[in-house]
Every structure is written in structure tokens, then in C-alpha cells.
Design a protein around this motif. Structure first.
Motif, PDB file in Angstrom:
ATOM      1  N   ALA A   2     -20.722   3.402   3.119  1.00  0.00           N
ATOM      2  CA  ALA A   2     -20.686   3.382   1.658  1.00  0.00           C
ATOM      3  C   ALA A   2     -20.404   4.752   1.076  1.00  0.00           C
ATOM      4  O   ALA A   2     -19.694   4.884   0.079  1.00  0.00           O
ATOM      5  N   GLN A   3     -20.972   5.815   1.697  1.00  0.00           N
ATOM      6  CA  GLN A   3     -20.791   7.158   1.137  1.00  0.00           C
ATOM      7  C   GLN A   3     -19.361   7.674   1.290  1.00  0.00           C
ATOM      8  O   GLN A   3     -18.993   8.676   0.700  1.00  0.00           O
ATOM      9  N   ASP A   4     -18.556   6.986   2.129  1.00  0.00           N
ATOM     10  CA  ASP A   4     -17.170   7.403   2.317  1.00  0.00           C
ATOM     11  C   ASP A   4     -16.224   6.723   1.336  1.00  0.00           C
ATOM     12  O   ASP A   4     -15.018   6.957   1.376  1.00  0.00           O
ATOM     13  N   ARG A   5     -16.746   5.877   0.482  1.00  0.00           N
ATOM     14  CA  ARG A   5     -15.917   5.115  -0.443  1.00  0.00           C
ATOM     15  C   ARG A   5     -15.783   5.843  -1.779  1.00  0.00           C
ATOM     16  O   ARG A   5     -16.740   6.450  -2.266  1.00  0.00           O
ATOM     17  N   VAL A   6     -14.574   5.768  -2.338  1.00  0.00           N
ATOM     18  CA  VAL A   6     -14.342   6.270  -3.699  1.00  0.00           C
ATOM     19  C   VAL A   6     -13.894   5.070  -4.526  1.00  0.00           C
ATOM     20  O   VAL A   6     -12.790   4.550  -4.338  1.00  0.00           O
ATOM     21  N   GLU A   7     -14.749   4.632  -5.423  1.00  0.00           N
ATOM     22  CA  GLU A   7     -14.512   3.377  -6.127  1.00  0.00           C
ATOM     23  C   GLU A   7     -13.210   3.386  -6.915  1.00  0.00           C
ATOM     24  O   GLU A   7     -12.454   2.404  -6.908  1.00  0.00           O
ATOM     25  N   ALA A   8     -12.911   4.493  -7.573  1.00  0.00           N
ATOM     26  CA  ALA A   8     -11.682   4.557  -8.379  1.00  0.00           C
ATOM     27  C   ALA A   8     -10.448   4.413  -7.502  1.00  0.00           C
ATOM     28  O   ALA A   8      -9.467   3.758  -7.889  1.00  0.00           O
ATOM     29  N   VAL A   9     -10.472   5.029  -6.318  1.00  0.00           N
ATOM     30  CA  VAL A   9      -9.343   4.926  -5.399  1.00  0.00           C
ATOM     31  C   VAL A   9      -9.186   3.488  -4.923  1.00  0.00           C
ATOM     32  O   VAL A   9      -8.072   2.948  -4.866  1.00  0.00           O
ATOM     33  N   GLU A  10     -10.301   2.855  -4.591  1.00  0.00           N
ATOM     34  CA  GLU A  10     -10.224   1.477  -4.118  1.00  0.00           C
ATOM     35  C   GLU A  10      -9.718   0.540  -5.217  1.00  0.00           C
ATOM     36  O   GLU A  10      -8.992  -0.416  -4.936  1.00  0.00           O
ATOM     37  N   ARG A  11     -10.090   0.831  -6.444  1.00  0.00           N
ATOM     38  CA  ARG A  11      -9.569   0.009  -7.546  1.00  0.00           C
ATOM     39  C   ARG A  11      -8.060   0.185  -7.694  1.00  0.00           C
ATOM     40  O   ARG A  11      -7.327  -0.788  -7.899  1.00  0.00           O
ATOM     41  N   ALA A  12      -7.593   1.417  -7.586  1.00  0.00           N
ATOM     42  CA  ALA A  12      -6.155   1.671  -7.691  1.00  0.00           C
ATOM     43  C   ALA A  12      -5.404   0.983  -6.558  1.00  0.00           C
ATOM     44  O   ALA A  12      -4.327   0.400  -6.760  1.00  0.00           O
ATOM     45  N   LEU A  13      -5.974   1.023  -5.357  1.00  0.00           N
ATOM     46  CA  LEU A  13      -5.332   0.364  -4.213  1.00  0.00           C
ATOM     47  C   LEU A  13      -5.343  -1.147  -4.397  1.00  0.00           C
ATOM     48  O   LEU A  13      -4.388  -1.830  -3.999  1.00  0.00           O
ATOM     49  N   THR A  14      -6.383  -1.674  -5.020  1.00  0.00           N
ATOM     50  CA  THR A  14      -6.423  -3.107  -5.305  1.00  0.00           C
ATOM     51  C   THR A  14      -5.296  -3.494  -6.255  1.00  0.00           C
ATOM     52  O   THR A  14      -4.662  -4.549  -6.097  1.00  0.00           O
ATOM     53  N   VAL A  15      -5.036  -2.650  -7.229  1.00  0.00           N
ATOM     54  CA  VAL A  15      -3.920  -2.905  -8.150  1.00  0.00           C
ATOM     55  C   VAL A  15      -2.600  -2.927  -7.387  1.00  0.00           C
ATOM     56  O   VAL A  15      -1.763  -3.817  -7.571  1.00  0.00           O
ATOM     57  N   LEU A  16      -2.403  -1.947  -6.496  1.00  0.00           N
ATOM     58  CA  LEU A  16      -1.161  -1.900  -5.726  1.00  0.00           C
ATOM     59  C   LEU A  16      -0.993  -3.136  -4.843  1.00  0.00           C
ATOM     60  O   LEU A  16       0.123  -3.635  -4.654  1.00  0.00           O
ATOM     61  N   GLU A  17      -2.101  -3.649  -4.312  1.00  0.00           N
ATOM     62  CA  GLU A  17      -2.027  -4.845  -3.468  1.00  0.00           C
ATOM     63  C   GLU A  17      -1.479  -6.044  -4.246  1.00  0.00           C
ATOM     64  O   GLU A  17      -0.889  -6.950  -3.662  1.00  0.00           O
ATOM     65  N   SER A  18      -1.663  -6.046  -5.548  1.00  0.00           N
ATOM     66  CA  SER A  18      -1.163  -7.157  -6.362  1.00  0.00           C
ATOM     67  C   SER A  18       0.358  -7.262  -6.303  1.00  0.00           C
ATOM     68  O   SER A  18       0.925  -8.332  -6.527  1.00  0.00           O
ATOM     69  N   PHE A  19       1.019  -6.142  -6.010  1.00  0.00           N
ATOM     70  CA  PHE A  19       2.483  -6.136  -5.978  1.00  0.00           C
ATOM     71  C   PHE A  19       3.032  -6.627  -4.638  1.00  0.00           C
ATOM     72  O   PHE A  19       4.252  -6.722  -4.469  1.00  0.00           O
ATOM     73  N   ASP A  20       2.147  -6.903  -3.688  1.00  0.00           N
ATOM     74  CA  ASP A  20       2.579  -7.463  -2.411  1.00  0.00           C
ATOM     75  C   ASP A  20       2.787  -8.959  -2.593  1.00  0.00           C
ATOM     76  O   ASP A  20       2.007  -9.792  -2.149  1.00  0.00           O
ATOM     77  N   SER A  21       3.852  -9.287  -3.297  1.00  0.00           N
ATOM     78  CA  SER A  21       4.106 -10.656  -3.726  1.00  0.00           C
ATOM     79  C   SER A  21       5.603 -10.853  -3.898  1.00  0.00           C
ATOM     80  O   SER A  21       6.361  -9.890  -4.037  1.00  0.00           O
ATOM     81  N   ALA A  22       6.020 -12.114  -3.849  1.00  0.00           N
ATOM     82  CA  ALA A  22       7.425 -12.414  -4.113  1.00  0.00           C
ATOM     83  C   ALA A  22       7.791 -12.103  -5.557  1.00  0.00           C
ATOM     84  O   ALA A  22       8.957 -11.881  -5.878  1.00  0.00           O
ATOM     85  N   GLN A  23       6.790 -12.084  -6.441  1.00  0.00           N
ATOM     86  CA  GLN A  23       7.025 -11.729  -7.842  1.00  0.00           C
ATOM     87  C   GLN A  23       7.238 -10.227  -7.950  1.00  0.00           C
ATOM     88  O   GLN A  23       6.484  -9.442  -7.380  1.00  0.00           O
ATOM     89  N   GLU A  24       8.271  -9.801  -8.655  1.00  0.00           N
ATOM     90  CA  GLU A  24       8.628  -8.392  -8.712  1.00  0.00           C
ATOM     91  C   GLU A  24       7.969  -7.647  -9.878  1.00  0.00           C
ATOM     92  O   GLU A  24       7.683  -6.456  -9.779  1.00  0.00           O
ATOM     93  N   ARG A  25       7.726  -8.327 -10.989  1.00  0.00           N
ATOM     94  CA  ARG A  25       7.226  -7.677 -12.201  1.00  0.00           C
ATOM     95  C   ARG A  25       6.035  -8.454 -12.741  1.00  0.00           C
ATOM     96  O   ARG A  25       6.017  -9.680 -12.691  1.00  0.00           O
ATOM     97  N   PHE A  26       5.048  -7.724 -13.273  1.00  0.00           N
ATOM     98  CA  PHE A  26       3.809  -8.344 -13.712  1.00  0.00           C
ATOM     99  C   PHE A  26       3.438  -7.875 -15.114  1.00  0.00           C
ATOM    100  O   PHE A  26       3.566  -6.687 -15.437  1.00  0.00           O
ATOM    101  N   SER A  27       2.940  -8.800 -15.898  1.00  0.00           N
ATOM    102  CA  SER A  27       2.374  -8.425 -17.186  1.00  0.00           C
ATOM    103  C   SER A  27       0.963  -7.895 -16.953  1.00  0.00           C
ATOM    104  O   SER A  27       0.356  -8.095 -15.896  1.00  0.00           O
ATOM    105  N   LEU A  28       0.407  -7.232 -17.967  1.00  0.00           N
ATOM    106  CA  LEU A  28      -0.957  -6.728 -17.851  1.00  0.00           C
ATOM    107  C   LEU A  28      -1.936  -7.882 -17.642  1.00  0.00           C
ATOM    108  O   LEU A  28      -2.889  -7.777 -16.858  1.00  0.00           O
ATOM    109  N   ALA A  29      -1.693  -9.000 -18.321  1.00  0.00           N
ATOM    110  CA  ALA A  29      -2.567 -10.162 -18.175  1.00  0.00           C
ATOM    111  C   ALA A  29      -2.527 -10.703 -16.750  1.00  0.00           C
ATOM    112  O   ALA A  29      -3.559 -11.107 -16.193  1.00  0.00           O
ATOM    113  N   GLU A  30      -1.333 -10.726 -16.152  1.00  0.00           N
ATOM    114  CA  GLU A  30      -1.216 -11.219 -14.774  1.00  0.00           C
ATOM    115  C   GLU A  30      -1.929 -10.300 -13.790  1.00  0.00           C
ATOM    116  O   GLU A  30      -2.564 -10.761 -12.829  1.00  0.00           O
TER     117      GLU A  30
END
Length: 204
Positions: A2-30
Motif C-alpha cells: 500500500a505504501q508504494d501506491r500513488v493514488e493520483a498516478v493510479e487514477r491517471a493510469l485508469t483513465v488511460l486504460e479507458s482508451f484501450d478500446s475499439a472506440q477512438e474518441r470519448f466524451s467526458l461523460a463516457e
């Protein structure tokens, strides 16, 4: 741990994972639906990612991947070799034929675009590196392109990697199949690779 985790970094990486999709462009709502984050949180994360060109915002407010992920991917030795050896051929094919030229890799039942050159026309097969699609036949890995056409040839090896294909694709009725086959065959000769071709004028 747990002490090795940086929550903000993990959140940013979670956002990037959303782009691993056949869809190329996303709205903020999506993106909010995909990540579970509030829009205000997303905007802060996207702002930081945009500054480092991990994502880009289009004029209509939709988000897509920026150039940094591809640039970093090319630092991987196979990626650098593929780019250095094949990209000039793709650029030439796109310019000469006026259609999308791409290199994609098939692993198991998934094809992934590795390199692409787009023609200078708005009506085109808008393929991008990182795009993926499911393959039901390893000998015929073309994606479903409603109203589109693709011609592709397999490279026996490029930098020692199997399952690599080079393709020409675009709107049905504009892709000249014989011309594309001839151009791809010439690329195979210049790359010094054996070839196996697949052609279909209209994909369902």
C-alpha cells in the motif's frame, strides 16, 4: 504494498486504460462512466495527461490518445525496428495509392495495429496505432469494415516477429484491389520477406 501506491498516478493510469478500446474518441461523460470518476476529477487528470501529450482534446470536446503512448511504444526494441524498417514503405503506399496503409500484428485471436500511414483525404479508413479487433481466422485477420475494403499480405518475419501483416484499406469502390496487391507485393520484395496474401473487395 500500500505504501508504494500513488493514488493520483493510479487514477491517471485508469483513465488511460479507458482508451484501450475499439472506440477512438470519448466524451467526458463516457470517460466518467468508464472510470467511475466525477467529471471534475476527470478534468484535472485529463489536463495533466494532455500537458504531456498522453491524451488530446478535439475541437468538439471529445478526448483521444495523444502521441506520447506511441512514442514510448516505439522505444521497445521490436517497435523501433518495425518503425525504422516499415514506416517509410507505409508512407509511400499511402501517398501513392491515396489509401490507408498499415502494419498490424496478430496474437492468438486479437489483431493490433502497430504502424499506420493515412492518406491526405477526409474519406478514408481512419485506423490508428493501438486499434484492436477480434480475429476469427488467423489466415484472414481483416476487421469488419462496413462499406470498406482491405487488401493485406502476411510478412513471414519482420525483426523476428511472426504474425505481422501489411494492409491497404479504404472505402469500397475506391480501393483498386489489383493495384494494391501489386504495391504490397513490391513491398514484400523490398523487405525480403515471403508473402501470403488476402484480398476481399467488400467486407460485410
Amino acid at each position: 504494498m500500500a505504501q508504494d501506491r500513488v493514488e493520483a498516478v493510479e487514477r491517471a493510469l485508469t483513465v488511460l486504460e479507458s482508451f484501450d478500446s475499439a472506440q477512438e474518441r470519448f466524451s467526458l461523460a463516457e470517460l466518467a462512466e468508464s472510470t467511475g470518476y466525477y467529471k471534475s476529477t476527470l478534468l484535472r487528470l485529463l489536463g495533466s495527461l494532455e500537458r504531456f501529450d498522453y491524451v488530446q482534446r478535439d475541437d468538439d470536446g471529445r478526448w483521444r490518445l495523444g502521441h506520447t503512448p506511441l512514442r514510448l511504444a516505439r522505444r521497445h526494441p521490436p517497435g523501433r525496428q518495425l518503425a525504422a524498417r516499415v514506416q517509410p514503405f507505409l508512407d509511400r503506399l499511402a501517398e501513392t495509392l491515396g489509401e490507408t496503409a498499415a502494419l498490424f500484428e496478430v496474437k492468438e485471436d486479437i489483431a493490433e495495429c502497430r504502424l499506420v500511414a493515412l492518406p491526405e483525404t477526409r474519406l478514408r479508413h481512419d485506423l490508428h496505432p493501438g486499434a484492436r479487433w477480434k480475429v476469427s481466422d488467423a489466415e484472414d485477420p481483416r476487421p469488419v469494415l462496413p462499406g470498406g475494403a482491405m487488401v493485406c499480405h502476411a510478412l513471414a518475419t519482420v525483426g523476428g516477429e511472426p504474425g505481422i501483416w501489411v494492409s491497404i484499406s479504404g472505402p469500397h469502390g475506391r480501393v483498386e484491389v489489383k493495384r494494391a496487391e501489386t504495391a504490397l507485393a513490391a513491398v514484400m520484395v523490398e523487405l525480403g520477406s515471403h508473402q501470403s496474401g488476402k484480398t476481399q473487395e467488400t467486407l460485410p
